[in-house]
Design a protein around this motif. Structure first.
Motif, mmCIF file in Angstrom:
data_model
loop_
_atom_site.group_PDB
_atom_site.id
_atom_site.type_symbol
_atom_site.label_atom_id
_atom_site.label_comp_id
_atom_site.label_asym_id
_atom_site.label_seq_id
_atom_site.Cartn_x
_atom_site.Cartn_y
_atom_site.Cartn_z
ATOM 1 N N ALA A 129 -0.971 -10.182 -10.523
ATOM 2 C CA ALA A 129 -2.174 -10.921 -9.981
ATOM 3 C C ALA A 129 -2.952 -11.626 -10.945
ATOM 4 O O ALA A 129 -3.118 -13.005 -11.052
ATOM 5 C CB ALA A 129 -3.035 -10.121 -9.362
ATOM 6 N N PHE A 130 -3.280 -10.918 -12.065
ATOM 7 C CA PHE A 130 -4.005 -11.744 -12.963
ATOM 8 C C PHE A 130 -3.322 -12.312 -13.887
ATOM 9 O O PHE A 130 -3.813 -13.349 -14.388
ATOM 10 C CB PHE A 130 -4.419 -10.621 -14.177
ATOM 11 C CG PHE A 130 -5.753 -9.763 -13.481
ATOM 12 C CD1 PHE A 130 -7.113 -10.421 -13.260
ATOM 13 C CD2 PHE A 130 -5.535 -8.563 -13.365
ATOM 14 C CE1 PHE A 130 -7.953 -9.794 -12.901
ATOM 15 C CE2 PHE A 130 -6.638 -7.858 -12.788
ATOM 16 C CZ PHE A 130 -7.955 -8.416 -12.603
ATOM 17 N N THR A 131 -1.959 -12.279 -14.053
ATOM 18 C CA THR A 131 -0.899 -13.285 -14.725
ATOM 19 C C THR A 131 -1.001 -14.562 -14.011
ATOM 20 O O THR A 131 -1.052 -15.752 -14.507
ATOM 21 C CB THR A 131 0.464 -12.926 -14.897
ATOM 22 O OG1 THR A 131 0.293 -11.935 -15.547
ATOM 23 C CG2 THR A 131 1.315 -13.924 -15.473
ATOM 24 N N HIS A 137 1.462 3.298 -10.564
ATOM 25 C CA HIS A 137 2.053 2.389 -11.509
ATOM 26 C C HIS A 137 2.170 1.179 -10.574
ATOM 27 O O HIS A 137 2.322 0.200 -11.371
ATOM 28 C CB HIS A 137 3.412 2.941 -12.018
ATOM 29 C CG HIS A 137 4.304 3.320 -11.038
ATOM 30 N ND1 HIS A 137 4.402 4.437 -10.177
ATOM 31 C CD2 HIS A 137 5.495 2.354 -10.564
ATOM 32 C CE1 HIS A 137 5.328 4.502 -9.446
ATOM 33 N NE2 HIS A 137 6.069 3.329 -9.880
ATOM 34 N N GLN A 138 2.367 1.392 -9.447
ATOM 35 C CA GLN A 138 2.758 0.016 -8.677
ATOM 36 C C GLN A 138 1.430 -0.735 -8.615
ATOM 37 O O GLN A 138 1.560 -1.977 -8.596
ATOM 38 C CB GLN A 138 3.137 0.226 -7.327
ATOM 39 C CG GLN A 138 4.822 0.892 -7.212
ATOM 40 C CD GLN A 138 5.577 1.356 -5.844
ATOM 41 O OE1 GLN A 138 4.684 0.971 -5.037
ATOM 42 N NE2 GLN A 138 6.673 1.524 -5.935
ATOM 43 N N TYR A 139 0.395 -0.098 -8.187
ATOM 44 C CA TYR A 139 -1.096 -0.850 -8.242
ATOM 45 C C TYR A 139 -1.229 -1.540 -9.650
ATOM 46 O O TYR A 139 -1.720 -2.768 -9.421
ATOM 47 C CB TYR A 139 -1.844 0.188 -7.819
ATOM 48 C CG TYR A 139 -1.966 0.750 -6.528
ATOM 49 C CD1 TYR A 139 -1.389 0.194 -5.428
ATOM 50 C CD2 TYR A 139 -2.450 1.763 -6.186
ATOM 51 C CE1 TYR A 139 -1.428 0.550 -4.213
ATOM 52 C CE2 TYR A 139 -2.538 2.419 -5.032
ATOM 53 C CZ TYR A 139 -1.791 1.790 -3.845
ATOM 54 O OH TYR A 139 -1.773 2.355 -2.467
ATOM 55 N N ILE A 140 -0.832 -0.842 -10.782
ATOM 56 C CA ILE A 140 -1.099 -1.469 -11.968
ATOM 57 C C ILE A 140 0.040 -2.778 -12.219
ATOM 58 O O ILE A 140 -0.488 -3.849 -12.718
ATOM 59 C CB ILE A 140 -0.822 -0.577 -13.169
ATOM 60 C CG1 ILE A 140 -2.047 0.482 -12.938
ATOM 61 C CG2 ILE A 140 -0.812 -1.407 -14.582
ATOM 62 C CD1 ILE A 140 -1.606 1.792 -14.051
ATOM 63 N N GLN A 179 0.901 -4.632 -9.776
ATOM 64 C CA GLN A 179 0.329 -5.650 -8.819
ATOM 65 C C GLN A 179 -0.816 -6.318 -9.396
ATOM 66 O O GLN A 179 -0.908 -7.671 -9.301
ATOM 67 C CB GLN A 179 0.101 -4.881 -7.470
ATOM 68 C CG GLN A 179 1.431 -4.472 -6.666
ATOM 69 C CD GLN A 179 0.965 -3.772 -5.499
ATOM 70 O OE1 GLN A 179 0.038 -3.871 -5.007
ATOM 71 N NE2 GLN A 179 1.934 -2.998 -4.912
ATOM 72 N N ALA A 180 -1.536 -5.604 -10.088
ATOM 73 C CA ALA A 180 -2.570 -6.160 -10.727
ATOM 74 C C ALA A 180 -2.316 -7.151 -11.888
ATOM 75 O O ALA A 180 -3.058 -8.098 -12.012
ATOM 76 C CB ALA A 180 -3.605 -4.983 -11.096
ATOM 77 N N ILE A 181 -1.426 -6.699 -12.737
ATOM 78 C CA ILE A 181 -0.995 -7.458 -13.874
ATOM 79 C C ILE A 181 -0.565 -8.833 -13.502
ATOM 80 O O ILE A 181 -0.662 -9.879 -13.688
ATOM 81 C CB ILE A 181 0.175 -6.700 -14.788
ATOM 82 C CG1 ILE A 181 -0.731 -5.549 -15.417
ATOM 83 C CG2 ILE A 181 0.568 -7.560 -15.538
ATOM 84 C CD1 ILE A 181 0.248 -4.587 -15.998
ATOM 85 N N GLN A 210 0.664 -1.146 0.042
ATOM 86 C CA GLN A 210 -0.111 -0.059 -0.072
ATOM 87 C C GLN A 210 0.679 1.265 -0.123
ATOM 88 O O GLN A 210 0.933 2.049 1.099
ATOM 89 C CB GLN A 210 -0.877 -0.051 1.245
ATOM 90 C CG GLN A 210 -1.659 -1.189 1.398
ATOM 91 C CD GLN A 210 -2.438 -1.748 0.107
ATOM 92 O OE1 GLN A 210 -3.162 -0.728 -0.371
ATOM 93 N NE2 GLN A 210 -2.639 -2.850 -0.164
#
Length: 616
Positions: free
Chosen positions: A604-606, A595-598, A600-602, A590
């Motif tokens: 996670a989705f990967t 850009h760090q949240y994007i 982390q999302a990429i 947090q």
């Protein structure tokens, strides 16, 4: 008419309660209010005695409180209210303005109201409530001068002795409920019980009656009751409380007869009491103690009559005795006030100095002696006729009791009529207000004689109902009357020797056969010792056990705090530490940068896509 019946018992109970509760502020008005209430109650009693009303009110489920006036209770309510009115009229002058008059007159009305409820009760619940109120008010009246410790102790003794016997009524009520045949606890249904329950009911009733009427072995409490004011003694000994037990036995005579043994126990106890307590009266040198012992003896005749089935004779004896004994106690109280003495030697010449009191006391004493043509002479022969039909020995014992009555009555008369050997001090005359009740009661002592002879006796027998009872023959009247006159004459002639009665037996008789000492030795002391032993057991065993348990609990708590508490605290602290570490790791991603949240999302989705491919 049921409203009048409720009014008969409610009037003295209500007015008495108000006077006793309000207390000193109404002392000035209390005598007039109490006397008026008593006279009004007498008027109501006369009406209900002819009308025979009944009343009932719900009390407990299936156990109503019932009142009724029939033949026996009709005669009793008139007797109780008449004597109460006479005693309260006398008390107006006897209980001075300096006394707590409202409390006194209130308690007296409560006392008489409880007795009226007792004699009209048709069920055991109503009887028990009235019985309790009568006992409580008698305790308060005997201990009326409560600052005197001796009077307080006397009231306690009388209360405890009668209360111990009263437990018999509760035993009888419990047995009646258990038997089923008397499930409503109606007095008329008690004889219907059978078997063991019938025996328990009979024994309970007899015990309660003996205790209330001061029959052997309960007689000693009546001696202590003399510590109360004289009007209290007059009412208590004549028409209330002490005769309540005899009334109960007369009322439940069918129960005694049905039991097969109750009648014999009651008959012989009454006969023995009449003789033995008569001898106790002979040994007394105190006028009030003499009259108290004579009360036990005279009620013994009523108890004898109940056991022998001579209900008519017992009732006539009760009514005549009420007039005689109330008169005797009122005069004794007047002399106690005037001379400050109740010992017979100190009352020499009392009858000469107060002629009205002296003449009326003479009527009472001669009636008590059984001298013709006064009421107790004839009434006693009516009940002894029933005893003679039952058992000749019983008749002989009863006749002996009558002869002894003449001894103590003549003894009292000899002292009060003797001239005083020293110059007399001036004595104030009796208040005029006290003379009317004394003269009225003296007239009643003579007038009631007609109730023991036909046709009045036959009318009384019809009113009482029940089976026809034997009538005394002329020789029975002549024998008892001649015996009373002869014995009285002998006692009068040998008067100076009356106090010269040495001997261990005489000393024992003057101390009421040491019945109180025996009761304390056989009952009071063992109970107190048992109580002390139980108290010691409680202190040394139960208390120590409780204290030991408490100490063990404290030590267990301390061990738990020292050992188990540390383990529990460590576990809780470990969980808390782990939770805090996880929290720190969870806070690291947090950062607040998009850009760090994007990224982390990429990531996670990967990972999620790889898992889905592998799973499929």
């Amino acid at each position: 008419m049921s409203a009048l019946l409720w009014g008969l018992v409610a009037l003295p109970l209500t007015v008495g309660t108000l006077l006793a509760v309000v207390g000193r502020p109404v002392d000035r008005y209390a005598p007039g209010v109490a006397a008026g209430t008593a006279i009004a109650a007498l008027g109501i009693a006369v009406v209900v005695a002819f009308e025979h009303p009944r009343a009932e009110a719900p009390l407990l489920e299936g156990l109503p409180a019932g009142l009724a006036v029939d033949g026996l209770s009709g005669l009793m309510v008139v007797t109780v209210t008449a004597v109460t009115a006479a005693v309260l009229l006398f008390s107006v002058a006897d209980i001075g303005p300096g006394e707590a008059r409202a409390r006194f007159f209130g308690l007296m009305l409560l006392f008489s109201g409880a007795m009226l409820t007792t004699v009209t009760a048709t069920t055991l619940p109503a009887l028990l409530m009235a019985w309790e109120v009568m006992g409580a008010t008698s305790w308060a009246l005997i201990g009326y001068w409560w600052p005197d410790p001796e009077r307080g102790d006397a009231a306690q003794t009388a209360f405890l002795a009668t209360r111990a016997a009263d437990l018999g009524l509760y035993l009888a009520a419990g047995a009646a409920l258990a038997s089923g045949q008397a499930g409503s606890l109606a007095l008329d249904e008690l004889p219907d019980a059978t078997g063991t329950w019938s025996a328990v009911i009979t024994a309970g009733v007899i015990a309660a009656a003996f205790g209330k009427s001061a029959q052997l072995p309960f007689s000693f409490w009546l001696s202590k009751a003399m510590q109360g004011p004289s009007p209290v003694s007059a009412l208590l000994h004549s028409a209330t409380m002490v005769v309540a037990g005899a009334y109960l036995l007369l009322r439940l005579e069918p129960l005694l007869a049905q039991s097969g043994w109750g009648g014999h126990v009651v008959t012989w106890t009454g006969a023995v009491t009449a003789v033995v307590l008569g001898l106790v009266a002979v040994a007394q040198t105190d006028l009030k103690q003499l009259l108290a012992a004579s009360t036990c003896a005279q009620i013994g005749f009523m108890v004898l009559a109940a056991g022998a089935g001579a209900v008519t004779g017992g009732t006539l004896q009760l009514i005549a005795h009420a007039a005689v004994k109330s008169l005797a106690f009122l005069v004794a109280g007047a002399w106690l006030t005037a001379f400050g003495a109740k010992a017979l030697p100190a009352l020499r010449g009392a009858a000469r100095r107060h002629r009205t009191a002296g003449l009326t006391f003479t009527v009472a004493a001669l009636a008590l002696a059984g001298v013709p043509p006064l009421a107790l002479w004839a009434a006693k022969d009516v009940l002894l006729a029933g005893a003679l039909e039952d058992n000749a020995a019983l008749y002989a014992v009863g006749l002996a009791g009558g002869v002894i009555s003449a001894v103590y009555s003549a003894k009292a008369l000899w002292f009060v009529w003797q001239p005083v050997p020293v110059p007399e001090d001036r004595v104030e005359p009796l208040p005029a207000a006290t003379r009317l009740p004394l003269v009225t009661l003296a007239v009643a002592c003579a007038a009631l004689t007609v109730t023991s002879f036909p046709p009045v006796r036959d009318a009384v027998e019809r009113v009482l109902g029940g089976a026809a009872q034997p009538s005394p023959l002329a020789w029975e009247f002549a024998l008892s009357g001649a015996s009373a006159v002869a014995v009285s004459a002998v006692v009068w002639i040998r008067g100076p020797q009356l106090l010269a009665l040495p001997g261990r037996m005489t000393a024992m008789a003057s101390d009421w056969l040491r019945l109180e000492t025996a009761a304390r030795t056989l009952l009071v002391r063992p109970v107190l010792r048992l109580a002390d032993a139980l108290a010691t057991f409680d202190d040394r065993v139960l208390d120590r056990a409780v204290e030991g348990t408490a100490r063990c609990s404290v030590r267990l708590a301390q061990w738990t705090d020292a050992r188990a508490e540390r383990l529990a605290d460590g576990a809780v602290e470990g969980v808390a530490g782990g939770t805090r570490a996880l929290g720190r790791w969870a806070r690291r991603p947090q950062t607040g940068q998009l850009h760090q949240y994007i990224a982390q999302a990429i990531a996670a989705f990967t990972v999620l896509a790889v898992v889905l491919v592998l799973v499929r």
